[in-house]
Design an enzyme around this catalytic site. Sequence first.
Site, PDB file in Angstrom:
ATOM      1  N   ASP A  17     -10.562  14.093  20.855  1.00 39.47           N
ATOM      2  CA  ASP A  17      -9.100  14.170  20.783  1.00 39.47           C
ATOM      3  C   ASP A  17      -8.494  12.773  20.736  1.00 39.47           C
ATOM      4  O   ASP A  17      -7.604  12.491  19.925  1.00 39.47           O
ATOM      5  CB  ASP A  17      -8.546  14.930  21.988  1.00 39.47           C
ATOM      6  CG  ASP A  17      -9.083  16.346  22.060  1.00 39.47           C
ATOM      7  OD1 ASP A  17      -9.378  16.908  20.990  1.00 39.47           O
ATOM      8  OD2 ASP A  17      -9.210  16.883  23.167  1.00 39.47           O
ATOM      9  N   HIS A  69      -4.032  22.321  25.113  1.00 37.21           N
ATOM     10  CA  HIS A  69      -3.836  22.173  23.668  1.00 37.21           C
ATOM     11  C   HIS A  69      -2.934  23.288  23.136  1.00 37.21           C
ATOM     12  O   HIS A  69      -2.019  23.043  22.331  1.00 37.21           O
ATOM     13  CB  HIS A  69      -5.193  22.243  22.939  1.00 37.21           C
ATOM     14  CG  HIS A  69      -6.022  21.013  23.078  1.00 37.21           C
ATOM     15  ND1 HIS A  69      -5.595  19.774  22.694  1.00 37.21           N
ATOM     16  CD2 HIS A  69      -7.295  20.841  23.543  1.00 37.21           C
ATOM     17  CE1 HIS A  69      -6.554  18.884  22.915  1.00 37.21           C
ATOM     18  NE2 HIS A  69      -7.593  19.515  23.440  1.00 37.21           N
ATOM     19  N   LYS A  78     -15.072  21.918  -9.353  1.00 37.82           N
ATOM     20  CA  LYS A  78     -15.188  21.081 -10.555  1.00 37.82           C
ATOM     21  C   LYS A  78     -16.381  21.517 -11.407  1.00 37.82           C
ATOM     22  O   LYS A  78     -16.258  21.742 -12.619  1.00 37.82           O
ATOM     23  CB  LYS A  78     -15.334  19.612 -10.149  1.00 37.82           C
ATOM     24  CG  LYS A  78     -14.172  19.070  -9.335  1.00 37.82           C
ATOM     25  CD  LYS A  78     -14.327  17.610  -9.023  1.00 37.82           C
ATOM     26  CE  LYS A  78     -15.498  17.326  -8.108  1.00 37.82           C
ATOM     27  NZ  LYS A  78     -15.345  17.921  -6.776  1.00 37.82           N
ATOM     28  N   THR A  79     -17.533  21.653 -10.782  1.00 36.78           N
ATOM     29  CA  THR A  79     -18.723  22.075 -11.521  1.00 36.78           C
ATOM     30  C   THR A  79     -18.573  23.515 -12.009  1.00 36.78           C
ATOM     31  O   THR A  79     -19.047  23.868 -13.097  1.00 36.78           O
ATOM     32  CB  THR A  79     -19.971  21.942 -10.630  1.00 36.78           C
ATOM     33  OG1 THR A  79     -20.056  20.599 -10.138  1.00 36.78           O
ATOM     34  CG2 THR A  79     -21.234  22.271 -11.413  1.00 36.78           C
ATOM     35  N   PRO A  81     -14.908  17.638  -2.501  1.00 35.49           N
ATOM     36  CA  PRO A  81     -16.112  18.469  -2.682  1.00 35.49           C
ATOM     37  C   PRO A  81     -15.818  19.946  -2.470  1.00 35.49           C
ATOM     38  O   PRO A  81     -15.041  20.330  -1.591  1.00 35.49           O
ATOM     39  CB  PRO A  81     -17.074  17.932  -1.602  1.00 35.49           C
ATOM     40  CG  PRO A  81     -16.576  16.566  -1.269  1.00 35.49           C
ATOM     41  CD  PRO A  81     -15.095  16.612  -1.451  1.00 35.49           C
ATOM     42  N   GLY A  82     -16.441  20.763  -3.306  1.00 27.63           N
ATOM     43  CA  GLY A  82     -16.358  22.208  -3.137  1.00 27.63           C
ATOM     44  C   GLY A  82     -15.125  22.863  -3.703  1.00 27.63           C
ATOM     45  O   GLY A  82     -14.900  24.055  -3.469  1.00 27.63           O
ATOM     46  N   HIS A 135      -8.313  22.890  29.797  1.00 27.52           N
ATOM     47  CA  HIS A 135      -8.224  21.905  28.717  1.00 27.52           C
ATOM     48  C   HIS A 135      -7.721  22.568  27.430  1.00 27.52           C
ATOM     49  O   HIS A 135      -6.781  22.080  26.798  1.00 27.52           O
ATOM     50  CB  HIS A 135      -9.610  21.279  28.492  1.00 27.52           C
ATOM     51  CG  HIS A 135      -9.643  20.236  27.424  1.00 27.52           C
ATOM     52  ND1 HIS A 135      -9.718  18.894  27.700  1.00 27.52           N
ATOM     53  CD2 HIS A 135      -9.632  20.336  26.062  1.00 27.52           C
ATOM     54  CE1 HIS A 135      -9.728  18.214  26.564  1.00 27.52           C
ATOM     55  NE2 HIS A 135      -9.694  19.074  25.553  1.00 27.52           N
ATOM     56  N   GLU A 136      -8.348  23.682  27.051  1.00 27.33           N
ATOM     57  CA  GLU A 136      -7.944  24.358  25.817  1.00 27.33           C
ATOM     58  C   GLU A 136      -6.559  24.994  25.958  1.00 27.33           C
ATOM     59  O   GLU A 136      -5.790  25.048  24.989  1.00 27.33           O
ATOM     60  CB  GLU A 136      -8.973  25.424  25.435  1.00 27.33           C
ATOM     61  CG  GLU A 136     -10.394  24.902  25.241  1.00 27.33           C
ATOM     62  CD  GLU A 136     -10.482  23.794  24.205  1.00 27.33           C
ATOM     63  OE1 GLU A 136      -9.594  23.700  23.340  1.00 27.33           O
ATOM     64  OE2 GLU A 136     -11.432  23.008  24.264  1.00 27.33           O
ATOM     65  N   GLY A 140     -11.577  15.622  -7.624  1.00 29.42           N
ATOM     66  CA  GLY A 140     -11.143  16.450  -6.506  1.00 29.42           C
ATOM     67  C   GLY A 140     -12.135  16.407  -5.370  1.00 29.42           C
ATOM     68  O   GLY A 140     -13.258  15.909  -5.527  1.00 29.42           O
TER      69      GLY A 140
END
Length: 677
Positions: free
Chosen positions: A543, A471, A251-252, A247-248, A467-468, A245
């Site tokens: 972008d 989006h 699993k451990t 990371p994070g 710009h934002e 899977g």
Amino acid sequence: MDENTNNKQPQRVSRSFIFSIILVAAVIAIIAFSIFSNLNTTRELGPDKFVNMLYNGNITEVTPVSAQTTVTLQGRYTELDSTGKEVKGTYSVTFERSMYEQKLLWGVDLDEDGTAEEAVSILDVIRYAENKYGESFTLKDTVDPYQSTWWDEWGPFILIVGSSIILTLFLFSRMSASVNSSNRQAMDFNRSRARRVNTSKVKFDDVAGADEEKAEMRELVDYLKEPKKFTRLGAKLPKGVLLVGPPGCGKTLLAKAVAGEAGVPFYSISGSDFVEMFVGVGAGRVRDMFKIAKENAPCLIFIDEIDAVGRQRGAGLGGGNDEREQTLNQLLVEMDGFNDNAGIIVIAATNRDDVLDPALLRAGRFDRKITVSLPDRRGREAIFKVHSRGKKLDKDINFANISRRTVGFSGADIENIMNEAAILAIRAGRETINVDDIDEAIDRRVAGPAKSSRSLSEHEKRLIAYHEAGHAIIGLKYPHSDIVQKITIIPRGNTGGHVRMTPEEDRFLLTKKELEARIVGYLGGRSSEETFFDDISSGAQNDIEVATQIARIMVCELGMSPLGPIQYERDTSSVFLGRDYTSSQRAFSSETALKIDNEVRSIIEKAHQEALRVIKEHKDDVELLAKTLIEYEQITAEEIDYLLKNRHLKRKENKIEPVVEQAVEPAAPIKPAGEKI
């Protein structure tokens, strides 16, 4: 598994060292006593004083030492000091030989009346005192000064030689201990680095968001605790379980939970602990690990990051007979070779199962492959609750809503978010964690901490706002787009602002229209700059990069173009990560490469035109969002909804307080649009 050996070795060295120190100290003490025993303080007496003390009974011991012309008397005396306290000591007095033997001393009272009728010698006086005081007085025989005892002759030699022998033996013992220690350290290279986990505080109840994975691992624990339950139907114990899977994702943590629940010996090691610079060390450590595991069977072995030692053999440009491959070969033999390893279960974890050797993945070695995926919405909610234990939270915090804003976040990300939220609450001097702290922690996880000290010119701030807003308007108005959760022009990390956009719900698949909508969303910022400033900036670099990657994947890997369902490319970024070099070469002609480039360009140009169209159609909304951003710097989904409906926002105590009829539940980004500006 080398824990006991490491503990015993220092104890042996310590005891040997302490014994040697005590022995040397004893020898030094004996020498010092022999040298200084005769250096007691001695009182020198004159002849008259000596005779007077002898007559009065103060002299308790007399030892004559004769020389050629003199006789020295030595011994002990006792007398009263000025306070009436008895004082003891040693004395020394010297007489001429004639005074000692001949009757030359006058005036000594040898009778009861204290008078002497004739001259007497010192020897007569001493004998008189011996008769007078009896047992309280001691007269020793005369010792010839020219005849020494055996100790006087051999004592110094014995001390010097004995001390030399003892010191030599001590040095040789230390050198031998050092050599043995070096030899043991050299042999320790082949000892396993696996550590036995005796107590693990993690239980299955502490693992949230992975119910199916827990069920698989719980079955292993049940098998170890109740083997008859499975063997009555002929079931065998699985030899290995591979946890795969990103990371994070836990699993451990699952392995730690197994250690806490199993009730059998549990050994943990990392894949990198096998390989050293010395040839044969890795294979030796594998043998030693399984040897000890057999002695403690049934037991569990957990190998974290197994891809460090289990990558494909014969890959890359290097030679095939390297140390890592020898280690892998030994691991393959131990897991399923000629010898039986009944009762040993190997659990391994990796996020790169694609580079593992096929012989390692086959049944009989790793019988089970459990994919530990990123948590879904319910899983994220459960993980938030687990990591909120022990933390003081506001009553209005709703983890169900927060989990919708954190699509794509792993369990480790959520743990970090809750910890950062607690730190932010402490920094603000609050006693509890509120929603704003968690929301800020999410932003910090996505784009980094806010750069409040970064100064932007009015033109830059206005450019970033439009710009934002470009989006955001794509996400709000274009079909199949992700939901806009937050718009901000507060600089974070390397970005001047960003739009947080998330899917409406967790998705396993993405359609062609959804991918095209994402490309349109990524190009919304650049299109807004073109529309309102008749110019473009470098803020759209990231972008354009992401949009191009999506378009190329659509053409070369997903078959979403007129070129048909053909895979022209695959991931070639890891030539040396367990794959052959030749497999990464391009498998199509130059003419096909030109067609691929044209199709990618076509997708990007079409998305660009769609972004320009949407922004021009909703130009007033873009301007409204941009002006609001310039004033307030950030606005949330609820505030955006209220703003577009009422064309203004209310302010209360320097905070935006919109009146929302039906709030839109926010969520967090898989990849935020407008990441750089």
